[in-house]
Design a protein around this motif. Structure first.
Motif, short mmCIF file in Angstrom:
data_model
loop_
_atom_site.label_atom_id
_atom_site.label_comp_id
_atom_site.label_asym_id
_atom_site.label_seq_id
_atom_site.Cartn_x
_atom_site.Cartn_y
_atom_site.Cartn_z
N GLY A 10 -49.05 39.48 -9.54
CA GLY A 10 -49.72 40.71 -9.10
C GLY A 10 -49.61 40.88 -7.59
N ALA A 11 -49.76 39.80 -6.86
CA ALA A 11 -49.71 39.88 -5.40
C ALA A 11 -48.34 40.35 -4.92
CB ALA A 11 -50.03 38.51 -4.79
N ASN A 12 -47.30 40.02 -5.68
CA ASN A 12 -45.93 40.30 -5.22
C ASN A 12 -45.20 41.32 -6.09
OD1 ASN A 12 -45.53 38.27 -2.93
ND2 ASN A 12 -46.42 37.03 -4.55
N LEU A 13 -45.96 42.04 -6.90
CA LEU A 13 -45.39 43.10 -7.73
C LEU A 13 -44.17 42.63 -8.52
CD1 LEU A 13 -45.63 46.07 -5.16
CD2 LEU A 13 -47.34 45.31 -6.81
N GLY A 14 -44.33 41.51 -9.21
CA GLY A 14 -43.23 41.03 -10.06
C GLY A 14 -42.84 42.08 -11.10
N ARG A 15 -41.56 42.14 -11.40
CA ARG A 15 -41.08 43.12 -12.39
C ARG A 15 -40.53 42.42 -13.62
NH1 ARG A 15 -37.27 47.87 -10.16
NH2 ARG A 15 -37.77 48.92 -12.11
N GLY A 16 -40.64 43.08 -14.75
CA GLY A 16 -40.11 42.53 -15.97
C GLY A 16 -41.24 42.18 -16.92
N PRO A 17 -40.89 42.03 -18.21
CA PRO A 17 -41.91 41.92 -19.26
C PRO A 17 -42.55 40.54 -19.39
CG PRO A 17 -39.73 41.89 -20.23
CD PRO A 17 -39.53 42.05 -18.76
N LEU A 18 -42.87 39.91 -18.27
CA LEU A 18 -43.51 38.59 -18.32
C LEU A 18 -44.89 38.69 -18.96
CD1 LEU A 18 -43.33 35.59 -17.35
CD2 LEU A 18 -44.64 36.30 -15.37
N PHE A 19 -45.65 39.64 -18.47
CA PHE A 19 -47.01 39.83 -18.97
C PHE A 19 -47.01 40.12 -20.47
CE2 PHE A 19 -51.07 41.84 -19.51
CZ PHE A 19 -51.87 41.39 -18.49
N GLU A 20 -46.11 41.02 -20.86
CA GLU A 20 -46.09 41.47 -22.25
C GLU A 20 -45.88 40.31 -23.21
OE1 GLU A 20 -44.91 43.04 -19.68
OE2 GLU A 20 -46.11 44.87 -19.83
N PHE A 21 -44.91 39.46 -22.87
CA PHE A 21 -44.65 38.36 -23.78
C PHE A 21 -45.62 37.19 -23.59
CE2 PHE A 21 -42.57 34.21 -24.47
CZ PHE A 21 -42.69 34.21 -25.86
N SER A 22 -45.74 36.71 -22.34
CA SER A 22 -46.49 35.46 -22.12
C SER A 22 -47.97 35.62 -22.42
CB SER A 22 -46.35 35.00 -20.68
OG SER A 22 -45.02 34.96 -20.33
N VAL A 23 -48.52 36.72 -21.95
CA VAL A 23 -49.96 36.90 -22.11
C VAL A 23 -50.31 37.46 -23.47
CG1 VAL A 23 -51.98 38.12 -21.20
CG2 VAL A 23 -50.24 37.26 -19.62
N LEU A 24 -49.52 38.43 -23.92
CA LEU A 24 -49.94 39.20 -25.08
C LEU A 24 -49.30 38.74 -26.39
CD1 LEU A 24 -49.68 42.70 -23.37
CD2 LEU A 24 -51.70 41.25 -23.58
N VAL A 25 -47.98 38.68 -26.41
CA VAL A 25 -47.30 38.46 -27.69
C VAL A 25 -47.28 37.00 -28.10
CG1 VAL A 25 -45.10 38.71 -28.90
CG2 VAL A 25 -45.93 40.56 -27.43
N SER A 26 -46.93 36.11 -27.15
CA SER A 26 -46.72 34.72 -27.60
C SER A 26 -47.99 34.05 -28.14
CB SER A 26 -46.01 33.90 -26.53
OG SER A 26 -46.93 33.36 -25.62
N PRO A 27 -49.17 34.20 -27.50
CA PRO A 27 -50.34 33.53 -28.10
C PRO A 27 -50.64 34.05 -29.50
CG PRO A 27 -50.84 34.30 -25.86
CD PRO A 27 -49.51 34.88 -26.24
N LEU A 28 -50.42 35.35 -29.68
CA LEU A 28 -50.71 35.94 -30.99
C LEU A 28 -49.74 35.41 -32.05
CD1 LEU A 28 -51.33 39.76 -31.39
CD2 LEU A 28 -50.29 38.39 -33.18
N LEU A 29 -48.46 35.37 -31.70
CA LEU A 29 -47.48 34.89 -32.68
C LEU A 29 -47.73 33.42 -33.00
CD1 LEU A 29 -44.06 36.51 -31.71
CD2 LEU A 29 -45.87 37.34 -33.20
#
Lengths: 392, 369
Positions: free
Chosen positions: B73-92
């Motif tokens: 967040g501090a460095n405005l990272g780009r790409g679907p890191l959040f989508e997979f790591s935070v959201l999809v992978s724990p659920l799967l």
């Protein structure tokens, strides 16, 4: 990171709660009015009981009768005492002058005063502010002149909490009027019964006698009552303020007020026949206040946690004091809005809601943003010390 | 109580800060090569940071992931890191069929493919009754029909997590993992203020294999709830990181910028703006870290702590950005200056995974009001 206390700490919290339930009068809602005879008697009784339990100075080193309790254990103590509006937590003795004496005091001073503080047998007051030295404390003018084996004090202190109950005062005096203002100050310990000390009450806007003006007219104090080096009093005196600036008391007072207000909203019915707590605007505001309290609580915990790491983060202490006082004030402000016409009926009136407490507390805690460094001073300190912005 | 970072957390923080300050930041957000950046992120092993080792991850846990996302967040990272790591992978990991996990998790964890979530619809609501897309049983699986809005990386992702209605009761929702290459998917690009590639995805009788349902039929809503909670906690910590960075650049600016012959940071009016920002950032940091910790530990207070953190972050960090604009004066109002990039992200994250109204309501419930 770990956002929970240890099992032992939680166990201490629950022991303390049990103790408070046993010791406080039935149905106790506080806060105590220490200007009343009964209020002061309760304060003294609670203090002795805390001392007997070993809790009054548990944060002190064992050699002085403490238990070396951690800063976090200590903040739990302060939080529960404030939440229960329990009197007896002796700030001036156990939290301020006691630790100062351990660090700067002579052996004689330590053995003379520390045991009494630990036993809850002595009341101290803090002689810092003067009529013309508030936020600019270092401009204080009360003079102490060395005369043989004594200092002779002349001047006036003001806003001195509990001076009318105190046995002793620790005070800052000017001992070198020619030095730069921070370098000509010393700390002295003064017996309040010394001839020439006069205490006049000042009633605060909440209607109680909590503080005083104290005048000194040729008051002779033994030279051995100097704490630390001559003219080093600014440093000695400021070392108490980091304790004063932890916001946990305000957080806990705010939490208690929030809890009382939430229960009021569950119990009271609004014009639509539903409990107030079902009103979306009330739910929203109460949730916002909860967030404000929790944020302030974590900052207070951070101050304690940092102290435990051996750090003294002055900017976080300022953030904590500022956030705590604001959170407490916000809850009381909203309480007065919710209580409406009934909120301004004073304590003791028939029909007053929540015993008129919210009005009284709102009046009283106006002091929170002023004492121990105003909110504006805290912001200056955050800017200077935390962000290293230039001072001009 | 330990408000510091342990060794692992500090290691993640330091390496994330070092890498992201070098590779990400405003330049990447404006016009950088997002694909090249993502390859480097994959080399760092970050997509799989919190994924179990058996699926190719580093199994470092959600708190470490939170530390990473704060820097992201501090460095405005780009790409679907959040989508997979935070959201999809724990659920799967928690609920998907083993075959599905083996097939897709390792490729997602090593960053060679990516995932997106398609839950919200036109209503932008996180209530189950607002899920209108349907999944109908077919001979060999399911057929999904409906339109999903606010899909970040919807065109770049190879796997899409979709919530669809499978029964008549409000909560009869099921979760599917749809291959982006499957039939009947069309996309419409929307321009998102944060610059995040965002699409509206329409599914028209899209075929989904039977093993691609996550958990049981009609029992998907609790997964959506859990996903939203994680999303909110991690957006809060991401906002905390952003807020800290905006505070830092503003403090540096006011020390440097001179007017009336002195740095403007010597004026008390400016100092108090900065002090207010510093208090806000510190509060959000602690609340957000507490929220991430509570989620990672499955604490009974997690619902409360997450809503508190998200409410504080969503209110205070945009405010921090606006105050930063004020302190920067006219230069901060330009497109050329980087500050608005942070503001755009802050405003976007503030309304995601439950806006203020939604979390206020949740918090009030949790507080028994």
């Amino acid at each position: 990171m770990r956002f929970e206390f240890t099992t032992e700490d939680e166990q201490f919290r629950s022991e303390l709660r049990t103790f408070l339930a046993e010791q406080l009068p039935d149905g106790w809602t506080g806060p105590v009015d220490e200007s009343s005879k009964d209020g002061w008697a309760l304060n003294q009784r609670m203090r002795k009981a805390l001392a007997a339990r070993g809790w009054l100075v548990m944060h002190w080193p064992e050699q002085y009768g403490g238990q070396d309790a951690s800063s976090l254990r200590n903040i739990i103590f302060a939080e529960e005492m404030a939440y229960h509006r329990a009197p007896g937590n002796d700030r001036f003795g156990t939290r301020m002058i006691g630790p100062v004496l351990m660090f700067y005091g002579t052996d004689e001073q330590k053995s003379k005063y520390l045991p009494d503080i630990a036993a809850g047998g002595i009341q101290w007051c803090q002689g810092y502010s003067e009529p013309d030295a508030g936020s600019d404390l270092a401009s204080l003018k009360t003079r102490a002149v060395r005369d043989g084996d004594k200092f002779i004090i002349n001047g006036a202190k003001i806003w001195t909490s509990l001076a009318h109950r105190a046995d002793m005062m620790f005070m800052l005096v000017r001992t070198d009027p020619d030095a730069p203002k921070h370098r000509g100050i010393s700390m002295l310990l003064v017996d309040m019964k010394t001839p020439g000390v006069e205490v006049r009450p000042i009633y605060n806007m909440a209607g109680s006698h909590s503080f005083n003006q104290v005048t000194f007219d040729d008051v002779a104090v033994p030279a051995e009552n100097l704490v630390g080096d001559l003219n080093n009093g600014w440093r000695v005196g400021m070392s108490v303020l980091n304790y004063e600036r932890s916001g946990i008391d305000y957080v806990a007072w705010g939490q208690r007020a929030w809890d009382e207000l939430a229960q009021f909203c569950r119990d009271e019915t609004g014009p639509n026949g539903l409990p107030l707590s079902a009103d979306p605007s009330i739910r929203r505001k109460m949730a916002e206040l909860d967030v404000e309290i929790e944020g302030a609580r974590l900052l207070a915990y951070e101050v304690a946690w940092s102290q435990q790491q051996g750090e003294a983060p002055a900017d976080v202490a300022s953030m904590s004091k500022l956030s705590g006082t604001l959170a407490n004030k916000s809850v009381l402000d909203y309480g007065l809005q919710l209580l409406g016409m009934y909120g301004v009926l004073e304590s003791g009136s028939p029909h007053a809601k929540l015993q008129g407490r919210f009005f009284k507390m709102r009046m009283f805690y106006t002091s929170g943003e002023i004492l121990a460094g105003t909110t504006e001073i805290q912001k200056n300190l955050i800017a200077w010390r935390g962000l290293e912005l230039p001072r001009v | 109580m330990d408000l510091g970072f342990n060794e692992t957390e500090e290691m993640v923080r330091a390496s994330a800060q070092e890498f992201l300050e070098r590779e990400a930041g405003p330049e990447l957000a404006r016009s950088g090569d997002a694909d090249a950046f993502w390859s480097k992120v994959a080399e760092m092993g970050w997509p799989g940071l919190a994924v179990s080792e058996r699926y190719g991850g580093a199994d470092m846990g959600l708190v470490a992931l939170g530390v990473l996302i704060e820097q992201w967040g501090a460095n405005l990272g780009r790409g679907p890191l959040f989508e997979f790591s935070v959201l999809v992978s724990p659920l799967l990991e928690a609920a998907a069929d083993e075959r599905l996990k083996k097939e897709i998790l390792p490729r997602l964890a090593d960053g060679s493919s990516s995932a997106a979530i398609a839950i919200l619809e036109q209503s932008a609501s996180w209530r189950p009754e607002d899920i209108r897309a349907t999944a109908v049983k077919t001979d060999n699986g399911w057929a999904i029909t409906g339109t999903k809005h606010f899909v970040s990386y919807g065109d770049e992702a190879s796997q899409i997590l979709v919530a669809a209605r499978t029964g008549d009761r409000p909560s009869d929702v099921s979760i599917f993992v749809v291959n982006r290459e499957a039939n009947g998917i069309s996309s419409e690009t929307v321009n998102h203020a944060s610059g995040t590639p965002t699409t509206v995805l329409t599914f028209n009788e899209t075929t989904v294999d039977v093993f691609r349902i996550v958990g049981s039929e009609n029992e998907g809503w609790p997964f959506v709830e859990a996903l939203m909670q994680k999303g909110a906690a991690f957006r809060a910590i991401q906002l905390a990181g952003l807020g800290r960075h905006v505070l830092d650049i503003t403090a540096a600016y006011v020390k440097e910028r001179k007017q009336f012959g002195v740095p403007i940071g010597s004026f008390q009016a400016v100092q108090h703006h900065l002090a207010d920002m510093a208090v806000s950032v510190r509060r959000v940091e602690q609340l957000a870290r507490q929220a991430v910790w509570s989620v990672a530990e499955s604490s009974p207070d997690a619902a409360k702590q997450v809503s508190r953190a998200k409410l504080a972050a969503s209110e205070l960090i945009p405010q921090v950005c606006w105050t930063a604009h004020q302190c920067h004066g006219a230069i901060g109002f330009t497109q050329e200056h980087d500050l608005h990039l942070y503001t755009r992200h802050a405003l976007s994250w503030a309304v995601e995974f439950g806006d203020t109204a939604a979390h206020t309501d949740r918090l009030a419930d949790a507080l028994e009001l």
